[in-house]
Motif scaffolding. Structure first.
Motif, PDB file in Angstrom:
ATOM      1  N   PHE A   1      -1.007   4.572   5.983  1.00  0.00           N
ATOM      2  CA  PHE A   1      -0.173   3.988   4.943  1.00  0.00           C
ATOM      3  C   PHE A   1      -1.018   3.482   3.780  1.00  0.00           C
ATOM      4  N   LYS A   2      -2.142   2.876   4.085  1.00  0.00           N
ATOM      5  CA  LYS A   2      -2.995   2.409   2.991  1.00  0.00           C
ATOM      6  C   LYS A   2      -3.497   3.576   2.152  1.00  0.00           C
ATOM      7  N   GLU A   3      -3.754   4.715   2.789  1.00  0.00           N
ATOM      8  CA  GLU A   3      -4.170   5.889   2.021  1.00  0.00           C
ATOM      9  C   GLU A   3      -3.003   6.412   1.175  1.00  0.00           C
ATOM     10  N   ALA A   4      -1.790   6.383   1.745  1.00  0.00           N
ATOM     11  CA  ALA A   4      -0.609   6.811   0.987  1.00  0.00           C
ATOM     12  C   ALA A   4      -0.397   5.911  -0.223  1.00  0.00           C
ATOM     13  N   VAL A   5      -0.716   4.634  -0.088  1.00  0.00           N
ATOM     14  CA  VAL A   5      -0.621   3.707  -1.213  1.00  0.00           C
ATOM     15  C   VAL A   5      -1.761   3.956  -2.200  1.00  0.00           C
ATOM     16  N   ARG A   6      -2.983   4.032  -1.674  1.00  0.00           N
ATOM     17  CA  ARG A   6      -4.164   4.171  -2.537  1.00  0.00           C
ATOM     18  C   ARG A   6      -4.072   5.386  -3.447  1.00  0.00           C
ATOM     19  N   CYS A   7      -3.682   6.529  -2.901  1.00  0.00           N
ATOM     20  CA  CYS A   7      -3.658   7.752  -3.706  1.00  0.00           C
ATOM     21  C   CYS A   7      -2.555   7.742  -4.748  1.00  0.00           C
ATOM     22  N   ARG A   8      -1.651   6.766  -4.678  1.00  0.00           N
ATOM     23  CA  ARG A   8      -0.575   6.649  -5.668  1.00  0.00           C
ATOM     24  C   ARG A   8      -0.865   5.597  -6.735  1.00  0.00           C
ATOM     25  N   LEU A   9      -2.061   5.044  -6.738  1.00  0.00           N
ATOM     26  CA  LEU A   9      -2.375   3.962  -7.675  1.00  0.00           C
ATOM     27  C   LEU A   9      -3.020   4.442  -8.969  1.00  0.00           C
ATOM     28  N   ARG A  10      -3.277   5.747  -9.100  1.00  0.00           N
ATOM     29  CA  ARG A  10      -3.845   6.241 -10.364  1.00  0.00           C
ATOM     30  C   ARG A  10      -2.871   5.940 -11.492  1.00  0.00           C
ATOM     31  N   SER A  11      -3.354   5.280 -12.527  1.00  0.00           N
ATOM     32  CA  SER A  11      -2.457   4.941 -13.640  1.00  0.00           C
ATOM     33  C   SER A  11      -3.290   4.660 -14.881  1.00  0.00           C
ATOM     34  N   ILE A  12      -2.612   4.674 -16.025  1.00  0.00           N
ATOM     35  CA  ILE A  12      -3.321   4.422 -17.279  1.00  0.00           C
ATOM     36  C   ILE A  12      -3.149   2.983 -17.754  1.00  0.00           C
ATOM     37  N   ASP A  13      -2.143   2.294 -17.220  1.00  0.00           N
ATOM     38  CA  ASP A  13      -1.896   0.934 -17.708  1.00  0.00           C
ATOM     39  C   ASP A  13      -1.409   0.020 -16.596  1.00  0.00           C
ATOM     40  N   GLY A  14      -1.939   0.215 -15.386  1.00  0.00           N
ATOM     41  CA  GLY A  14      -1.571  -0.634 -14.272  1.00  0.00           C
ATOM     42  C   GLY A  14      -0.355  -0.141 -13.517  1.00  0.00           C
ATOM     43  N   VAL A  15       0.002  -0.893 -12.486  1.00  0.00           N
ATOM     44  CA  VAL A  15       1.077  -0.497 -11.582  1.00  0.00           C
ATOM     45  C   VAL A  15       2.027  -1.672 -11.366  1.00  0.00           C
ATOM     46  N   ALA A  16       3.311  -1.395 -11.459  1.00  0.00           N
ATOM     47  CA  ALA A  16       4.341  -2.370 -11.100  1.00  0.00           C
ATOM     48  C   ALA A  16       4.842  -2.045  -9.698  1.00  0.00           C
ATOM     49  N   ALA A  17       5.456  -3.009  -9.046  1.00  0.00           N
ATOM     50  CA  ALA A  17       6.026  -2.772  -7.721  1.00  0.00           C
ATOM     51  C   ALA A  17       7.360  -3.475  -7.598  1.00  0.00           C
ATOM     52  N   GLU A  18       8.326  -2.778  -7.018  1.00  0.00           N
ATOM     53  CA  GLU A  18       9.590  -3.403  -6.654  1.00  0.00           C
ATOM     54  C   GLU A  18       9.343  -4.273  -5.425  1.00  0.00           C
ATOM     55  N   LEU A  19       9.835  -5.484  -5.435  1.00  0.00           N
ATOM     56  CA  LEU A  19       9.695  -6.384  -4.291  1.00  0.00           C
ATOM     57  C   LEU A  19      11.054  -6.979  -3.969  1.00  0.00           C
ATOM     58  N   SER A  20      11.628  -6.537  -2.851  1.00  0.00           N
ATOM     59  CA  SER A  20      12.955  -7.011  -2.459  1.00  0.00           C
ATOM     60  C   SER A  20      12.890  -8.134  -1.437  1.00  0.00           C
ATOM     61  N   GLY A  21      11.734  -8.294  -0.776  1.00  0.00           N
ATOM     62  CA  GLY A  21      11.638  -9.269   0.303  1.00  0.00           C
ATOM     63  C   GLY A  21      11.882  -8.650   1.662  1.00  0.00           C
ATOM     64  N   GLY A  22      12.190  -7.337   1.697  1.00  0.00           N
ATOM     65  CA  GLY A  22      12.327  -6.625   2.960  1.00  0.00           C
ATOM     66  C   GLY A  22      10.963  -6.183   3.474  1.00  0.00           C
ATOM     67  N   LEU A  23      10.947  -5.629   4.679  1.00  0.00           N
ATOM     68  CA  LEU A  23       9.701  -5.196   5.299  1.00  0.00           C
ATOM     69  C   LEU A  23       8.978  -4.146   4.457  1.00  0.00           C
TER      70      LEU A  23
END
Length: 629
Positions: A245-267
């Motif tokens: 899972f950390k690799e699935a996250v890491r490889c999706r972090l390429r960006s030109i101006d940072g990354v936003a994340a939706e946070l619902s409070g769920g797992l």
């Protein structure tokens, strides 16, 4: 994300650059960084560019290699870039640049039609091979990126969205009544069909080769039912998942101006946030965004605050967006297809806030429920494997299961419904349902219309399966391949694209999905603990309040609000007789009126079939009343 368009005249006529221009204009919001096209004889490619990675900043599409006779338009992202570059280098194919588009083009040059199976990421592309005089198309396994197409034998057209294809006046816009009949039951079954009879989708995990006189579709990747992952301890499963899972996250972090994340409070979204934070500084800028609900059933602020406090984050709050009739109607007019839904429209203000803060990439927790929520059909697997003691114990713990599907059935009810019923073959199951008077088709669907389509049998017919899956895996596989699942993925992608965002979903990583299918069911769900493996892998990444959480937010009020508003705007119950869907013979207005009154008054009722009626009514008025909208 970006957008694509392609036209191939199979009879050799020269392609019209103006048509590609109109197709791109129809999705101009997908191309804030440029709209470009390429024409060569009978083929034309178009691209609407949204740059989200550093490599994309130097990218020009359509990408053309005249020496190799190849041209490519792709809406996508390659997540295993380093692996593919190394493999290509071994084959003597060195990249002139460093873009994802060139990696895909060289992958085709090296492996031909086997190339999509080697690519990890979200993508939909059309690639012209001038030497073979063929157009090669492919879509990612999880159907994250959309791909629509039309072919009448003389012309092949494909694009990211349906309205792009419908700008061509020779494309008929006749409704597919079988798809419409199924949608009136609240579902879409076949992922390859649309509301238009002649407009199709390329399924996830499939490629298509288009030549004069022949269109060949093949499945380049599928779930392997023989793949099994077995460990001795829960800790080993959690460690394996955590690494993946950390690799699935890491490889999706390429960006030109940072990354936003939706946070619902769920797992799921909380694990994404925790994983990003635990990876250190791979992104230049990172913020979380959340929705604030006044409805106590949907309010998750306490859990969101706990996640933010754990990682020292400042939450960006947005109000929930309660869409009204003009929003739904505008969507249908724009896309000439189904529009947004009440529970997806609620993200609108949050997504706008992300873009206003300068983000182009948003990470989500979508997919966690689908792959790790567990299946109640695990009881049938226990019975078939003669694990009778375990089955008896679980039947006795029915009340401990947190899913509504299992709650309140009792030991005997569970045995019949979840252990024995899945073993019954489809045809006898259909006949038994018929004798019991169990109907999957709502009573408001016109009886003659339902009879003509044999709609009850269609709804009782299982979707595509592959041999060797357990009963629990079959339910997961159905979710992966259902037309409604594909549509939800497309809807989310489209709504992000509308505001200039690219949604990225670690749980939709092909490696994560394969892993979920390969582990035992008790790693997905146990009494008193769904998503068991996520909870175990989340130790240290999730606040304990979230990790031990057993409830989920309830958003049914959004649907109720949207349904009442749209119904009133369409004329209310008194107008049901004049509805276009009634005039076309799809629904019985008198029965619709009765069901509407009954369901609206019931807090626990399934309102989605009624939403389908109102949505189809809007679509019929806007897109079917005239030959063209």
């Amino acid at each position: 994300m970006s957008g694509i368009a392609a036209v191939y005249h199979l009879d050799g006529r020269p392609a019209d650059r103006r048509l590609i221009g109109r197709m791109l204009d129809a999705v101009a919001y997908r191309g804030p960084d440029g709209l470009n096209s390429w024409v060569d004889g009978p083929v034309a490619l178009g691209h609407a560019m949204l740059c989200t990675t550093p490599e994309a900043m130097g990218e020009h599409q359509p990408l053309v290699d005249e020496q190799a006779g190849l041209a490519l338009t792709i809406d996508g992202r390659v997540d295993n870039r380093d692996e593919l570059k190394e493999l290509l280098d071994r084959q003597g194919l060195r990249l002139a640049g460093d873009t994802d588009a060139e990696i895909v083009l060289r992958a085709y040059q090296c492996w031909g039609e086997q190339a999509p199976a080697k690519i990890l990421g979200d993508f939909a592309f059309a690639l012209w091979d001038g030497r073979k005089r063929q157009l090669f198309c492919a879509r990612d396994f999880a159907s994250v990126q959309p791909f629509y197409y039309y072919c009448d034998g003389r012309t092949f057209i494909c694009a990211s969205e349906p309205q792009q294809i419908l700008v061509e006046p020779n494309v008929p816009g006749e409704p597919d009544e079988k798809v419409i009949g199924v949608y009136l039951t609240g579902l879409l079954l076949d992922p390859a069909t649309t509301l238009y009879r002649d407009l199709c989708k390329l399924e996830g995990g499939c490629s298509m080769t288009v030549r004069p006189g022949n269109i060949y579709r093949r499945r380049y990747f599928d779930i392997d039912p023989a793949k099994r992952i077995r460990y001795r301890t829960d800790a080993e499963y959690a460690e394996h998942f955590g690494t993946l899972f950390k690799e699935a996250v890491r490889c999706r972090l390429r960006s030109i101006d940072g990354v936003a994340a939706e946070l619902s409070g769920g797992l799921d979204s909380s694990l994404v946030v925790g994983s990003i934070e635990s990876l250190g500084p791979p992104v230049s800028r990172f913020e979380t965004f959340s929705i604030k609900f006044d409805d106590p059933q949907a309010d998750e602020r306490g859990f969101i605050d706990d996640v933010a406090a754990k990682w020292g984050l400042r939450t960006n709050w947005s109000a929930a967006f309660y869409a009204k009739f003009p929003t739904y109607l505008a969507d249908i007019k724009r896309y000439r297809y189904l529009g947004t839904r009440p529970n997806s429209a609620m993200d609108t203000l949050m997504h706008r806030a992300m873009r206003e803060r300068g983000y182009r990439v948003v990470m989500t927790g979508q997919g966690g429920d689908q792959w790790f929520g567990g299946s109640p059909d695990c009881f049938a697997d226990l019975l078939c494997s003669l694990r009778l003691v375990e089955l008896y114990r679980l039947l006795g713990e029915e009340a401990a299961f947190p899913t509504r599907v299992l709650a309140g059935q009792g030991r005997l009810g569970l045995l019949l419904r979840r252990a024995l019923w899945p073993l019954v073959p489809p045809e006898p199951k259909f006949l038994i349902n018929r004798l019991r008077g169990v109907r999957l088709v709502p009573s408001f669907v016109n009886r003659e219309f339902a009879r003509k389509l044999d709609l009850e049998r269609v709804r009782n017919t299982p979707t595509r399966q592959i041999p060797g899956l357990s009963f629990a895996q079959r339910m997961m596989f159905q979710v992966l391949n259902l037309g409604i699942s594909t549509y939800f993925a497309e809807l989310n992608e489209r709504e992000c694209a509308m505001v200039g965002l690219e949604g990225r979903h670690p749980f939709y990583d092909r490696r994560i999905i394969e892993f979920a299918f390969a582990i035992p069911e008790d790693q997905r769900c146990r009494p008193r603990a769904t998503k068991y493996i996520i909870r175990e892998a989340g130790r240290g990444l999730l606040p304990e309040s979230v990790r031990q959480r057993r409830d989920k937010a309830e958003f049914s009020n959004l649907l109720l609000h949207g349904l009442k508003d749209v119904t009133a705007a369409l004329g209310g119950e008194t107008a049901f007789n004049s509805f276009a869907v009634a005039q076309r013979g799809w629904i019985d207005p008198s029965e619709l009126r009765r069901v509407y009154r009954e369901k609206i008054a019931s807090p626990s009722a399934n309102l989605w079939p009624l939403w389908s009626v109102m949505e189809l009514e809007m679509w019929s008025r806007e897109c079917l009343a005239e030959p063209r909208c």
